[in-house]
Design an enzyme around this catalytic site. Sequence first.
Site, short mmCIF file in Angstrom:
data_model
loop_
_atom_site.label_atom_id
_atom_site.label_comp_id
_atom_site.label_asym_id
_atom_site.label_seq_id
_atom_site.Cartn_x
_atom_site.Cartn_y
_atom_site.Cartn_z
N ARG A 195 3.13 3.30 -12.28
CA ARG A 195 3.06 1.83 -12.22
C ARG A 195 2.06 1.37 -13.26
O ARG A 195 1.40 2.19 -13.88
CB ARG A 195 2.55 1.41 -10.83
CG ARG A 195 1.27 2.18 -10.50
CD ARG A 195 0.55 1.67 -9.30
NE ARG A 195 -0.40 2.62 -8.78
CZ ARG A 195 -1.65 2.79 -9.19
NH1 ARG A 195 -2.11 2.07 -10.18
NH2 ARG A 195 -2.45 3.68 -8.64
N LYS A 212 2.49 14.56 -4.35
CA LYS A 212 1.47 15.16 -5.22
C LYS A 212 1.72 16.66 -5.46
O LYS A 212 1.33 17.21 -6.49
CB LYS A 212 0.07 14.95 -4.64
CG LYS A 212 -0.30 13.49 -4.41
CD LYS A 212 -0.33 12.68 -5.69
CE LYS A 212 -0.46 11.20 -5.45
NZ LYS A 212 0.38 10.38 -6.31
N HIS A 243 -14.67 7.00 -4.89
CA HIS A 243 -13.42 7.26 -5.61
C HIS A 243 -12.76 6.02 -6.16
O HIS A 243 -11.60 6.05 -6.56
CB HIS A 243 -12.40 8.00 -4.73
CG HIS A 243 -12.92 9.26 -4.15
ND1 HIS A 243 -13.36 10.30 -4.95
CD2 HIS A 243 -13.12 9.65 -2.88
CE1 HIS A 243 -13.78 11.27 -4.16
NE2 HIS A 243 -13.66 10.89 -2.91
N GLU A 248 -7.65 20.88 -3.07
CA GLU A 248 -7.87 21.34 -4.45
C GLU A 248 -9.34 21.65 -4.65
O GLU A 248 -10.18 21.11 -3.95
CB GLU A 248 -7.51 20.22 -5.45
CG GLU A 248 -6.06 20.08 -5.74
CD GLU A 248 -5.79 18.91 -6.68
OE1 GLU A 248 -6.73 18.13 -6.97
OE2 GLU A 248 -4.63 18.77 -7.11
#
Lengths: 172, 497
Positions: free
Chosen positions: B298, B120, B239, B204
């Site tokens: 994907r 990431k 999430h 973040e």
Amino acid sequence: MSDKNYTLASGETFLVKRLGENQSSVTKSSEKLGQHFSHSFEKEKLSDKTTRIHFEHGKSRNAIWVYRSKGKRILSWPGGSIELDASDYSENAASGGGALKPLKLTMPGKVLSVKVAEGDTVDAGQALVIVEAMKMENLLLATAKAKIAKIHVSAGDRLESGTILISFEAVP
Amino acid sequence: MTKLPFTKVLIANRGEIAVRVIRAARELKLKTVAVYSEADRNNAHVLFADEAVFIGESEAKKSYLVAEKILAAAKQTGADAIHPGFGFLSENAEFARTCKKAGITFIGPTPEAIDLMGDKLAAREAMKKAGVPIVPGSDGALKDFSEAKQVATQIGFPVILKAAAGGGGKGMRIANSMQELEQNFSLVQSEAQNYFGDPSVFLERYAKDPHHIEVQIIADQHGNVCHLFERECSVQRRHQKVIEEAPAPFLHGHNEVRERLFKVAVEGAKRIGYTNAGTMEFVMDGDRNFYFLEMNTRIQVEHPVSEMITGIDLVKEQLLVAGGQKLSFSQDTLHLHGAAIECRLYAENPHSFLPSPGPIEEIVFPGGPFTRVDSAMLPGQVIPLEYDPMIAKLSTWGRTREECMNRMERALAETVVAGSLTNLEFLRRALAHPIFRKGNYTTSFIQDNKEALTNTKLLPPGIESEEALRAMLSLLAETESNTLTQGLSANWWKTYE
């Protein structure tokens, strides 16, 4: 087979009448208000554990699938489902007298670690057990101050929903 | 049709996505091989494939995640291509590399692209260089908690901790305070280690009440990169997406923002030499500023909505471009048509959202025009504890969003699952909710409207009162031998917390 009467604590009565092998009617009444309603049901056995019940309501016909497993029923119909839990009731009734509710698993999972030991006194919010369920680690916290009476599981155990993990004693 | 360099595709996955890939392969006249674990012995994906290979115990770590077993199954059946689906080995660059070495076509991007986007932190850097806006956060992996503390102080709470190797909602936790940051830091670290084999964690800024907007990308090996417009997936809990739609209602009337979004996504994919299907995920604030979140390398769960608004079979395109062919369309010939919505039908308690896997005693799926069901569930099956408790994906299409929503409400009201609790009622309430109808919902939609979305005293249709329900149950108790009669005479009605 004979008709049966069920009387609830509230004084309400259900009269279940057998109309045929798979047909019955239920009439509810109470002393105060008289007859409330009368429904007729048809029962259709789909498997050992599942029964479909057909009934009329006004001008519509409805069906509910009832799945039976230990201590609970899952009722399903087009567009929805609910769970009715019998064991929850009996347990609450048995645990009067101020005993603390044991920590139970609410979904199937695997115990990753136990953060407390028997005899420990824990505060509300303190971490008790970490359980992995559905690919997430879940930190189970104490909801009140209590003494750990017994730990029923250990790290690595794979458990079913409803398993008791920890029982508590009240702290004086 | 030009001949593909492979003739037999092994699907290294299970459930509905395995069925989805088998369908595309069959339509291309390719042979298919399914793999299955102990729990999936009688799964639909096994029935639909030409051949099926048993690969071990139910736990994914001992079956679907074991690259050697998948490759051995390919060798044994002579499969010369592998489609990884999503999850499991789909974003494992090493696996893609091993396939290549074994002379097997991996239906997906290059190992290098998977590596780059899988990390990431490297992905953030790469996208930053490509001119894609990114969210403020830590520069690279956090060394320890004290560094996390320092960065959090700098950018301000709330922050989100993420496993650098994570994805799909796993290994992510929000912290609103220093205390939560401390508690969650080690949890995310251990999740990162356990699930992704890499303890690296970064941080973040967490945008409050954002919209989750993503762009579907597909690219061939000849430099053609196309987008299939955007999806909005803001209806989430823990999430995890529950309802997805295309196009994004939040961007209705904001074509300038949409064009910018597509341009940035296509440019980002081009700059890293991306091939095959992928999704650029963005977080968008209330002013429609957007920031790159991650790229999923994907096919995604919610791909059907993009297929429905474009008429493109994405999985088929995946197979074709992996075989070296050009995309069967160009951006100019692609048109957005109407609106599509997907609902994920889960075996879960509709009040607590906790998984409630159990048997599928009976299952009735919706039908009718423009109504799509992706599922591998057959009546009599038990939903395995080991995997995601998703029963099916229900998707509908309409000429307008209004028509699409009404069609979805209709489809949900036709669906029956007996034996397990489902989120059907929840989905119906979400579809009927004025905020959803209006199309201005954020990722906190479920949380903010929990009461309206989860009726704790739900009654079956035609049952007007608790008494009537009790009457019905008394009928049942009367005809079953048992202990239940006892429970009946008291409060059968359970109140959910």
